[in-house]
Motif scaffolding. Structure first.
Motif, PDB file in Angstrom:
ATOM      1  N   GLU A  42     107.766  83.437  69.591  1.00 55.82           N
ATOM      2  CA  GLU A  42     106.447  82.995  69.126  1.00 55.82           C
ATOM      3  C   GLU A  42     105.543  82.748  70.328  1.00 55.82           C
ATOM      4  N   ALA A 101     105.486  77.456  66.857  1.00 53.64           N
ATOM      5  CA  ALA A 101     106.947  77.345  66.928  1.00 53.64           C
ATOM      6  C   ALA A 101     107.411  75.946  66.555  1.00 53.64           C
ATOM      7  N   ALA A 127     107.008  83.936  64.653  1.00 52.18           N
ATOM      8  CA  ALA A 127     107.556  82.846  63.825  1.00 52.18           C
ATOM      9  C   ALA A 127     106.535  82.300  62.835  1.00 52.18           C
ATOM     10  N   TYR A 139     113.993  79.023  69.547  1.00 47.31           N
ATOM     11  CA  TYR A 139     112.640  79.541  69.731  1.00 47.31           C
ATOM     12  C   TYR A 139     112.387  79.828  71.208  1.00 47.31           C
ATOM     13  N   GLY A 164     111.439  82.868  58.789  1.00 43.40           N
ATOM     14  CA  GLY A 164     112.630  82.320  59.430  1.00 43.40           C
ATOM     15  C   GLY A 164     113.587  81.708  58.420  1.00 43.40           C
ATOM     16  N   GLU A 166     103.057  77.644  71.118  1.00 45.86           N
ATOM     17  CA  GLU A 166     104.033  76.559  71.016  1.00 45.86           C
ATOM     18  C   GLU A 166     103.842  75.739  69.751  1.00 45.86           C
ATOM     19  N   GLY A 209     109.824  75.206  63.568  1.00 49.34           N
ATOM     20  CA  GLY A 209     111.061  74.483  63.824  1.00 49.34           C
ATOM     21  C   GLY A 209     111.255  73.314  62.881  1.00 49.34           C
ATOM     22  N   ILE A 250     109.116  80.695  73.600  1.00 50.04           N
ATOM     23  CA  ILE A 250     107.668  80.614  73.551  1.00 50.04           C
ATOM     24  C   ILE A 250     107.047  81.507  74.626  1.00 50.04           C
ATOM     25  N   THR A 275     117.157  84.063  66.653  1.00 52.98           N
ATOM     26  CA  THR A 275     116.315  83.892  67.834  1.00 52.98           C
ATOM     27  C   THR A 275     114.912  84.311  67.441  1.00 52.98           C
ATOM     28  N   SER A 276     113.957  83.392  67.587  1.00 47.04           N
ATOM     29  CA  SER A 276     112.600  83.636  67.115  1.00 47.04           C
ATOM     30  C   SER A 276     111.623  83.581  68.279  1.00 47.04           C
TER      31      SER A 276
END
Length: 210
Positions: free
Chosen positions: A84, A90, A61, A108, A67, A87, A94, A110, A81-82
């Motif tokens: 990464e 992400a 991500a 996401y 994205g 955190e 996000g 993680i 759906t990503s």
């Protein structure tokens, strides 16, 4: 003065303010400045739109640049759906996806992508489009999962196939270089795929699952 085809393409299109802000945030947060090239970002949007993809799996991500490009091509009920590893990455992605109006279209996951992919497989998830832009040593593994999780006719895109020239240099043989070479060669020769490798920027490989 324009010195390369990449320069020429870049000057044809004005900078995208929304994506420019993503790149700035990536820089300010000390993250790797390795987002997909703007021209390939536009291509991702175009490919998602023209393929009619409704479900996308993104591996890597970073700050949300790709994205946003992917979500721009999705229909209103489409889903990204990503995966990464970090955190904090992400979370930043996000925030950018939410600001771009795609909060309800992205999920996401993680942790190590290999673990998330195994989980998606257990859940029986399948996808129409895959974008691979993460740790290079695992590119062959990510390809295996992409083919396994693909709906018929799904598209697979993989970025950085030249590794800034290292893939082409026979004197370079580190783990990442060898993995990307295997990734490229397998896509080029796998009978389950129809593919091509675009030679601009850092190389983008495209494949369609038969």
């Amino acid at each position: 003065m324009l010195t390369t085809p990449d320069d020429y393409v870049n000057q044809l299109y004005p900078e995208d303010d929304e994506l420019k802000q993503v790149l700035q945030a990536i820089r300010e947060n000390g993250m790797p400045e390795v987002s997909v090239a703007p021209a390939y970002g536009r291509l991702l949007t175009l490919l998602v739109q023209t393929s009619g993809a409704r479900s996308i799996l993104e591996i890597g991500a970073l700050g949300g640049y790709s994205g946003i490009c992917l979500c721009r091509g999705l229909p209103a009920d489409g889903k990204l759906t990503s995966l990464e590893l970090k955190e904090e990455y992400a979370q930043l992605a996000g925030r950018h996806l939410e600001k771009a109006g795609f909060k309800d279209r992205v999920e996401y996951r993680i942790g190590p992508a290999a673990d998330s992919l195994a989980e998606l497989k257990r859940e029986g998830k399948t996808f129409d489009f895959f974008f691979i832009d993460a740790d290079k040593e695992n590119y062959p593994l990510y390809l295996d999962y992409a083919i396994e999780l693909a709906n018929p006719g799904a598209l697979i895109a993989g970025d950085n196939c030249f590794l800034r020239g290292r893939t082409l240099n026979s004197d370079k043989n580190g783990p990442s270089v060898q993995a990307v070479r295997r990734f490229n060669e397998r896509i080029a020769t796998d009978d389950r795929l129809v593919s091509t490798l675009l030679p601009a920027y850092d190389g983008l490989i495209l494949a369609r699952v038969k």
